[in-house]
Design a protein around this motif. Structure first.
Motif, PDB file in Angstrom:
ATOM      1  N   TRP A 185       0.825  -1.216   0.000  1.00 54.43           N
ATOM      2  CA  TRP A 185       0.000   0.000   0.000  1.00 54.43           C
ATOM      3  C   TRP A 185       0.858   1.264   0.000  1.00 54.43           C
ATOM      4  O   TRP A 185       0.333   2.371  -0.073  1.00 54.43           O
ATOM      5  CB  TRP A 185      -0.967   0.015   1.171  1.00 54.43           C
ATOM      6  CG  TRP A 185      -0.381  -0.343   2.504  1.00 54.43           C
ATOM      7  CD1 TRP A 185       0.214   0.500   3.380  1.00 54.43           C
ATOM      8  CD2 TRP A 185      -0.343  -1.637   3.086  1.00 54.43           C
ATOM      9  NE1 TRP A 185       0.629  -0.198   4.490  1.00 54.43           N
ATOM     10  CE2 TRP A 185       0.291  -1.515   4.347  1.00 54.43           C
ATOM     11  CE3 TRP A 185      -0.791  -2.907   2.681  1.00 54.43           C
ATOM     12  CZ2 TRP A 185       0.503  -2.611   5.192  1.00 54.43           C
ATOM     13  CZ3 TRP A 185      -0.584  -3.988   3.532  1.00 54.43           C
ATOM     14  CH2 TRP A 185       0.053  -3.832   4.764  1.00 54.43           C
ATOM     15  N   ASP A 186       2.170   1.078   0.071  1.00 55.62           N
ATOM     16  CA  ASP A 186       3.080   2.218  -0.066  1.00 55.62           C
ATOM     17  C   ASP A 186       3.526   2.410  -1.514  1.00 55.62           C
ATOM     18  O   ASP A 186       4.112   3.450  -1.843  1.00 55.62           O
ATOM     19  CB  ASP A 186       4.337   2.002   0.803  1.00 55.62           C
ATOM     20  CG  ASP A 186       4.018   1.888   2.284  1.00 55.62           C
ATOM     21  OD1 ASP A 186       3.180   2.678   2.768  1.00 55.62           O
ATOM     22  OD2 ASP A 186       4.597   1.002   2.947  1.00 55.62           O
ATOM     23  N   ALA A 187       3.288   1.419  -2.376  1.00 52.90           N
ATOM     24  CA  ALA A 187       3.912   1.409  -3.708  1.00 52.90           C
ATOM     25  C   ALA A 187       3.535   2.630  -4.544  1.00 52.90           C
ATOM     26  O   ALA A 187       4.410   3.326  -5.078  1.00 52.90           O
ATOM     27  CB  ALA A 187       3.547   0.126  -4.452  1.00 52.90           C
ATOM     28  N   ALA A 188       2.250   2.902  -4.685  1.00 50.85           N
ATOM     29  CA  ALA A 188       1.826   4.030  -5.525  1.00 50.85           C
ATOM     30  C   ALA A 188       2.283   5.358  -4.923  1.00 50.85           C
ATOM     31  O   ALA A 188       2.699   6.277  -5.646  1.00 50.85           O
ATOM     32  CB  ALA A 188       0.305   4.013  -5.693  1.00 50.85           C
ATOM     33  N   TYR A 189       2.231   5.462  -3.593  1.00 46.85           N
ATOM     34  CA  TYR A 189       2.622   6.694  -2.899  1.00 46.85           C
ATOM     35  C   TYR A 189       4.111   6.959  -3.060  1.00 46.85           C
ATOM     36  O   TYR A 189       4.532   8.058  -3.452  1.00 46.85           O
ATOM     37  CB  TYR A 189       2.249   6.562  -1.425  1.00 46.85           C
ATOM     38  CG  TYR A 189       2.639   7.734  -0.561  1.00 46.85           C
ATOM     39  CD1 TYR A 189       1.881   8.904  -0.555  1.00 46.85           C
ATOM     40  CD2 TYR A 189       3.762   7.662   0.262  1.00 46.85           C
ATOM     41  CE1 TYR A 189       2.244   9.986   0.252  1.00 46.85           C
ATOM     42  CE2 TYR A 189       4.127   8.729   1.068  1.00 46.85           C
ATOM     43  CZ  TYR A 189       3.362   9.884   1.058  1.00 46.85           C
ATOM     44  OH  TYR A 189       3.720  10.950   1.854  1.00 46.85           O
ATOM     45  N   VAL A 190       4.925   5.943  -2.782  1.00 46.30           N
ATOM     46  CA  VAL A 190       6.379   6.115  -2.894  1.00 46.30           C
ATOM     47  C   VAL A 190       6.773   6.344  -4.358  1.00 46.30           C
ATOM     48  O   VAL A 190       7.657   7.150  -4.657  1.00 46.30           O
ATOM     49  CB  VAL A 190       7.115   4.893  -2.304  1.00 46.30           C
ATOM     50  CG1 VAL A 190       8.618   5.018  -2.514  1.00 46.30           C
ATOM     51  CG2 VAL A 190       6.796   4.744  -0.818  1.00 46.30           C
ATOM     52  N   SER A 191       6.096   5.651  -5.270  1.00 45.42           N
ATOM     53  CA  SER A 191       6.387   5.835  -6.701  1.00 45.42           C
ATOM     54  C   SER A 191       6.148   7.285  -7.113  1.00 45.42           C
ATOM     55  O   SER A 191       6.941   7.870  -7.869  1.00 45.42           O
ATOM     56  CB  SER A 191       5.518   4.904  -7.541  1.00 45.42           C
ATOM     57  OG  SER A 191       5.853   3.553  -7.315  1.00 45.42           O
ATOM     58  N   GLU A 192       5.043   7.867  -6.655  1.00 46.22           N
ATOM     59  CA  GLU A 192       4.746   9.257  -6.987  1.00 46.22           C
ATOM     60  C   GLU A 192       5.819  10.188  -6.426  1.00 46.22           C
ATOM     61  O   GLU A 192       6.272  11.111  -7.113  1.00 46.22           O
ATOM     62  CB  GLU A 192       3.366   9.636  -6.446  1.00 46.22           C
ATOM     63  CG  GLU A 192       3.001  11.104  -6.595  1.00 46.22           C
ATOM     64  CD  GLU A 192       2.919  11.589  -8.030  1.00 46.22           C
ATOM     65  OE1 GLU A 192       3.016  12.821  -8.251  1.00 46.22           O
ATOM     66  OE2 GLU A 192       2.757  10.751  -8.938  1.00 46.22           O
ATOM     67  N   LYS A 193       6.259   9.944  -5.189  1.00 41.74           N
ATOM     68  CA  LYS A 193       7.301  10.782  -4.587  1.00 41.74           C
ATOM     69  C   LYS A 193       8.630  10.626  -5.333  1.00 41.74           C
ATOM     70  O   LYS A 193       9.359  11.602  -5.551  1.00 41.74           O
ATOM     71  CB  LYS A 193       7.500  10.400  -3.112  1.00 41.74           C
ATOM     72  CG  LYS A 193       6.284  10.642  -2.226  1.00 41.74           C
ATOM     73  CD  LYS A 193       5.947  12.104  -2.111  1.00 41.74           C
ATOM     74  CE  LYS A 193       4.821  12.329  -1.107  1.00 41.74           C
ATOM     75  NZ  LYS A 193       4.330  13.720  -1.117  1.00 41.74           N
ATOM     76  N   LEU A 194       8.946   9.402  -5.719  1.00 33.90           N
ATOM     77  CA  LEU A 194      10.171   9.150  -6.478  1.00 33.90           C
ATOM     78  C   LEU A 194      10.112   9.821  -7.844  1.00 33.90           C
ATOM     79  O   LEU A 194      11.091  10.410  -8.313  1.00 33.90           O
ATOM     80  CB  LEU A 194      10.400   7.641  -6.628  1.00 33.90           C
ATOM     81  CG  LEU A 194      11.582   7.179  -7.502  1.00 33.90           C
ATOM     82  CD1 LEU A 194      12.899   7.777  -7.002  1.00 33.90           C
ATOM     83  CD2 LEU A 194      11.660   5.652  -7.529  1.00 33.90           C
TER      84      LEU A 194
END
Length: 685
Positions: free
Chosen positions: A337-346
């Motif tokens: 559940w962190d994948a989309a969030y961290v991807s956007e930040k990256l």
């Protein structure tokens, strides 16, 4: 009941969505079924000659009204799934399934087609007519026409139950999706969410008589929460609810009667029984017979070859994601559940822009106008607004004309998400092109999406991914609308091999990356300014961001689907979840939790027509990338000579000749995966 009394029986022009009601369904469909059976009895009589005019053409024309009426019912069941429409659809679904099964098993019809193929007249028929006859003979064999008479009732029962189970699978998924609500009353918990997403959630709460913000599992609400919400617990709750839709868990809004697990098992048992009755080793062989691909072994080899090329890039993507989460965001125990969030930040950190920033430029009026301009430039047509009865006030209607003003086709565009509308995006037909005694019947299509509605007095804005989705569905629509087919069975998308159907849709996606196109289809929602070149350059640089991860995810679904239908035993000890875990071990880099129930929401293969066919997305991606490469080689995405050849050899042909022949006629050779790998940044240097 006359067509005047029942608007569902009015085929004079456009569907009468202003008048059609659920109570019209049963009498109309029963009447058309009776007419269809009478027609078949007449055409199979010994006195009816086995000619195109007296038999094959008469059958196609005679059953067209039934197909159009049931198509309207199915469409309304998808876009307005209120109890009355669901009941009307489900009441007649077994009868419709029974009719089509009877049709496919009618030996007298089968004999007539074989007799027609054996007559000297066959050689004088048009290519389209010959292709229809050949397809019919093949489909009769696939429909059990050659089964012994004592086995036909069982086969018919299988077909009826399969159609009912597929409908129930989709209904369970929609009900489970719509039932969940995440209510937030503390605005601090919404940190990170874009203002328009928060405002839509506030309006949803207000509409429900609640204070605060209401989020759902429908795409316009769920996606932004996973991508932007700083609150990790909120993301985890939403992820859990989304991942366990229509599953066996009793937490949240789940209900035992919405569990799709037994439906999947039963569907797989019936598909296996269907295949064995027809003399095939498995259902995948049945599915592939009318497709471009030859065998399950060939498809799995293709998918695994793509996986071998993509997985190193996916592993690199995943390693970068984990490192960024830990080093920059302090997330040491990375979870799905962190994948989309961290991807956007990256994405923001690496390319100094966010999807939300880009979204402000893709205002709906400009995007739709930009799409139409691409269509007009490529195919020398005009797209104009038109009037028609519609099923929802937000639906729009358009006509496509030649430069001289002659009608080519018409289409409905239903862009916004509704609680009573099935998820995803899709194109369907309302009417197909064919030659008639009075001239040419022009095609009509539906283009359906699930984008967020406008909030307040500002136009809605699309993410770039949503723009790509719109162009994708428009590509399907163009395949249906720009056909030159004159016979229903091969006009537009009819008769096209399933694994080639996605070629025109994926082809259109390429135009969402062309600077020449984006300049004219963007206007900032506040300032009206077009997309800046500097931001476009960042988008282009980020185009293949995590393409390895996205590729192996699609390959995971494709391999799972193919193995499920060619080697999985639904009566054995291994479960569907056991199989998808095996596939993930082989190809995936982001492994979801044990409780994730992706198969329970995999409506493409359990509620739609993609069983043992999901690979066709990747198969057709190879074809579409190679087709677009012809424009790249010409140095102009709107090269008129290449555009005309693409229209003539791919779109206009429909199903009148094999898709591989269409491709060879356009490219002058067989397909190559090189263009797709290059477009995806996965050619090792």
């Amino acid at each position: 009941m006359t067509s005047t009394a029942n608007p569902l029986l009015d085929f004079s022009d456009l569907p009468r969505f202003d008048l059609i009601q659920p109570e019209h369904v049963k009498p109309a469909i029963e009447s058309l079924l009776a007419d269809g059976r009478t027609l078949i009895e007449r055409l199979t009589a010994e006195s009816t000659p086995a000619t195109w005019t007296d038999f094959a053409g008469a059958l196609s024309d005679g059953l067209e009204g039934f197909g159009r009426a049931w198509g309207i019912v199915g469409h309304l069941h998808s876009v307005n799934d209120v109890p009355a429409w669901r009941e009307a659809y489900n009441e007649m679904l077994p009868e419709v399934s029974r009719f089509y099964t009877e049709l496919g098993q009618n030996l007298a019809l089968f004999d007539k087609y074989r007799a027609l193929k054996g007559r000297p007249e066959y050689a004088t028929l048009s290519r389209e007519q010959q292709k229809i006859i050949d397809n019919e003979i093949r489909d009769f064999r696939l429909s059990g026409a050659e089964l012994p008479e004592d086995q036909k009732p069982r086969y018919q029962a299988i077909m009826e139950e399969l159609s009912q189970l597929a409908a129930k699978f989709s209904e369970n998924l929609l009900d489970a999706t719509s039932a969940f609500a995440e209510i937030i009353t503390d605005e601090a918990l919404l940190a990170g969410l874009p203002d328009d997403v928060k405002e839509a959630a506030r309006l949803n709460a207000e509409k429900a008589g609640l204070t605060g913000w209401k989020f759902s599992l429908h795409a316009p609400s769920y996606g932004p929460v996973m991508q932007y919400a700083d609150n990790r617990e909120l993301r985890a709750r939403m992820y859990r609810a989304f991942a366990t839709r229509a599953a066996e868990f009793a937490d949240g809004s789940s209900k035992p009667e919405w569990d799709n697990t037994p439906i999947m098992k039963r569907l797989l048992e019936l598909r296996a029984e269907d295949a064995h009755m027809l003399g095939f080793a498995n259902f995948a062989e049945v599915s592939l017979l009318p497709k471009m691909a030859d065998t399950p072994t060939q498809v799995l080899a293709f998918l695994r070859d793509m996986a071998a090329k993509a997985k190193p890039f996916a592993q690199r993507d995943m390693a970068e994601l984990l490192a960024f989460a830990k080093d920059e965001l302090g997330i040491a125990d990375f979870q799905p559940w962190d994948a989309a969030y961290v991807s956007e930040k990256l994405l923001q950190a690496r390319y100094a822009f966010s999807e939300q920033e880009v979204k402000r430029y893709f205002t709906e009026p400009k995007v739709v106008a930009g799409l139409f301009k691409v269509v007009e430039s490529l195919f020398t047509v005009k797209v104009k607004p038109d009037n028609a009865p519609v099923w929802d006030p937000d639906v729009r209607f358009y006509r496509i004309e030649t430069p001289a003003g002659e009608l080519v086709g018409q289409f409905y565009m239903d862009l916004y998400a509704r609680e009573t509308k099935r998820g995803g995006a899709w194109m369907d037909e309302a009417r197909s092109r064919k030659r008639t005694a009075g001239g040419m019947q022009k095609p009509i299509a539906y283009l359906n999406c699930n984008f967020a509605r406008p909030v307040g007095d500002k136009p809605t804005t699309f993410t770039h991914d949503e723009v790509i989705t719109l162009f994708h569905e428009a590509g399907h629509g163009l395949h249906h609308l720009l056909t030159r087919g004159e016979e229903l069975g091969v006009s537009g998308i009819h008769g096209v091999e399933w694994d080639a159907v996605e070629l025109p849709s994926q082809f259109m996606e390429n135009y969402c990356w062309e600077w020449e196109v984006l300049q004219g289809m963007t206007a900032h929602v506040d300032t009206g300014a077009p997309l800046p070149r500097a931001l476009y350059d960042k988008m282009l640089a980020a185009k293949n961001f995590q393409s390895g991860m996205m590729t192996v995810r699609q390959l995971e679904f494709s391999i799972f689907d193919m193995r499920l239908h060619c080697e999985f035993d639904p009566k054995g000890n291994k479960t569907v979840m056991d199989l998808i875990r095996e596939v993930r071990d082989e190809v995936a880099v982001l492994i979801p939790p044990e409780w994730h129930r992706f198969p329970n929401s995999f409506s493409h293969i359990f509620g739609g027509g993609y069983a043992a066919g999901y690979y066709s997305y990747k198969w057709a991606e190879v074809l579409s990338a190679d087709c677009y490469a012809a424009f790249e080689e010409a140095g102009n995405p709107f090269d008129p000579a290449v555009g005309k050849r693409y229209l003539d050899e791919i779109l206009a042909m429909g199903g009148s000749r094999p898709a591989l022949e269409n491709f060879r006629a356009f490219r002058g050779r067989d397909p190559s995966p090189d263009a797709l790998l290059r477009h995806s940044g996965m050619i090792a240097t």
